[in-house]
Design an enzyme around this catalytic site. Structure first.
Site: not given
Length: 463
Positions: A87, A150
């Site tokens: 991400d 994250e």
């Protein structure tokens, strides 16, 4: 067989794989069925796992929260972990090249995630591929653990290690910081201060895209009643600043657009905060609107343009990890709601309670409510541990940077998701740190060093 020479044979494949990954916009979105963080992160996760399959590894996807890629047959108790994420933070504005095109210009690949963290994760995966293809035998299993959340909450790791109770590696590294070795990471607090107002606000202020990014723009919309004073003071204010505030009129309202410089929230001094700059200017005005006046007073008294939280009473400092840092990453003031978000990185020998207590006292003085958006405890692995010493020796040998020492950071990496883990690269000392900024780029030639370091690190930890 020289693994450091062998791994360079994969460089062209590494470049293409990074491009394929970066072209998937993987900013967190609204959850969909089977996609807890939205379509983009799920696609990026599957792309990374599919790469692992094509490289010949055993792969498992855990509900599109996270996945792992395995090599070797050792026990879980002795397993070596490599943790990365797919991400990314929102791209923001002002890019010279499209942020999800992964275009290569003058030896640099531009794209959101080339440094944080798609590029480094893929480099580590190909380093493992080189070891596999070499026929070298390892005594320990190596597991690449890939998360999809994250940047905005770590729901991926909470699912993987928490709900599913997957085994933790015996020791790990994450290629999601900088070289040489990050042995200490400050605690992280994302705090939200808010206020519900009885009536709709007569102003609006919006800025920032994420708590953990220094905002490079903030737009305030106000009554025309302050126009004369703004005209009187704005030029002088701008003359003393590198980044400016511009004035315009629209729909019988006064608009102030504050511009700044984006940076990672863990390094606020590397940027220029457009939100705090706007409030700094507002503090020079004689404001009559009560709600706006209270907000300006709060910023002027407790936030200012500081990075240390001194005026909030939280300028803590210790020897392992240095000073606390403070970033106002986001603000929303519209309708009948006021909200702004803090990103705080506090030293490893202090507690979150010490930080929260001081801020809460001051928020209450202004009629504001403090709440915790997310939190991560500090990380500390001694410098003389086997993990730190081994990785430091590899870094020194390959780079020639023999005087390097382990470092502490304010950033938060997956290293703190598991026991006995550190951040290890991938940013080299002569690379520009533009993570979370516009024009994030990777110099293709740096892949040579990344690949050599990671192939040697995996081998030395797992041999």
């Amino acid at each position: 067989m020289n693994l450091q020479e062998l791994v360079l044979d994969y460089k062209n494949e590494v470049v293409k794989s990074i491009q394929d990954s970066v072209r998937i916009k993987s900013v967190q979105e609204e959850p969909l069925k089977g996609m807890p963080f939205g379509e983009g992160p799920a696609k990026a996760l599957e792309n990374m796992l599919d790469l692992g399959r094509r490289l010949g590894f055993e792969v498992t996807n855990f509900d599109n929260y996270a996945g792992h890629i395995d090599f070797g047959t050792g026990s879980d108790e002795e397993m070596i972990g490599i943790l990365g994420h797919v991400d990314v933070v929102p791209e923001g504005k002002g890019w010279d090249y499209p942020p999800y095109e992964a275009r290569i210009v003058d030896g640099k690949m531009y794209g959101r995630g080339v440094l944080d963290d798609k590029g480094p994760t893929i480099a580590a995966l190909y380093a493992l591929k080189a070891i596999k293809d070499s026929g070298v035998k390892l005594s320990k299993k190596v597991r690449v653990i890939v998360g999809a959340n994250e940047e905005t909450g770590w729901g991926c790791m909470n699912h993987y290690f928490g709900k599913l109770n997957m085994p933790q590696p015996a020791m790990s590294f994450t290629p999601d910081s900088s070289f040489p070795v990050t042995y200490a990471e400050k605690g992280i607090l994302h705090l939200m201060i808010s206020k519900e107002c009885s009536e709709n606000l007569n102003f609006s202020i919006n800025g920032g895209v994420a708590f953990n990014s220094v905002p490079d723009s903030a737009l305030g919309i106000f009554s025309l009643s302050i126009k004369d004073e703004v005209l009187l003071k704005l030029d002088k204010f701008n003359s003393e600043k590198e980044f400016k505030i511009s004035l315009s009129e629209k729909n019988e309202k006064l608009e102030l657009l504050s511009l700044g410089k984006a940076s990672h929230g863990a390094r606020p001094s590397n940027g220029y905060n457009a939100i705090t700059a706007l409030f700094h200017f507002l503090s020079t005005l004689n404001i009559e609107d009560l709600e706006l006046k209270n907000m300006v007073q709060f910023f002027n008294q407790y936030i200012k343009m500081e990075f240390s939280g001194k005026s909030l009473g939280i300028n803590f400092e210790d020897e392992p990890s240095g000073e606390l840092t403070l970033n106002i990453g986001k603000i929303e003031c519209q309708n009948n709601k006021i909200m702004f978000g803090f990103d705080i990185r506090y030293p490893v020998t202090f507690t979150k309670e010490q930080v929260i207590e001081e801020i809460d006292k001051r928020a209450k003085n202004t009629g504001l409510t403090l709440s915790i958006r997310s939190e991560k405890a500090p990380l500390y692995v001694p410098k003389d541990s086997f993990l730190v010493k081994t990785l430091m020796n590899i870094y020194k040998e390959i780079t020639g940077d023999i005087d390097a020492e382990p470092v502490s950071i304010g950033g938060g990496t997956y290293a703190r998701a598991v026991k006995n883990a550190v951040a290890f690269g991938a940013l080299l000392k002569d690379q520009e740190d533009n993570m979370h900024q516009k024009n994030e780029y990777l110099e293709i030639e740096k892949l040579d060093i990344w690949l050599k370091i990671y192939v040697q690190a995996i081998y030395d930890l797992a041999k």
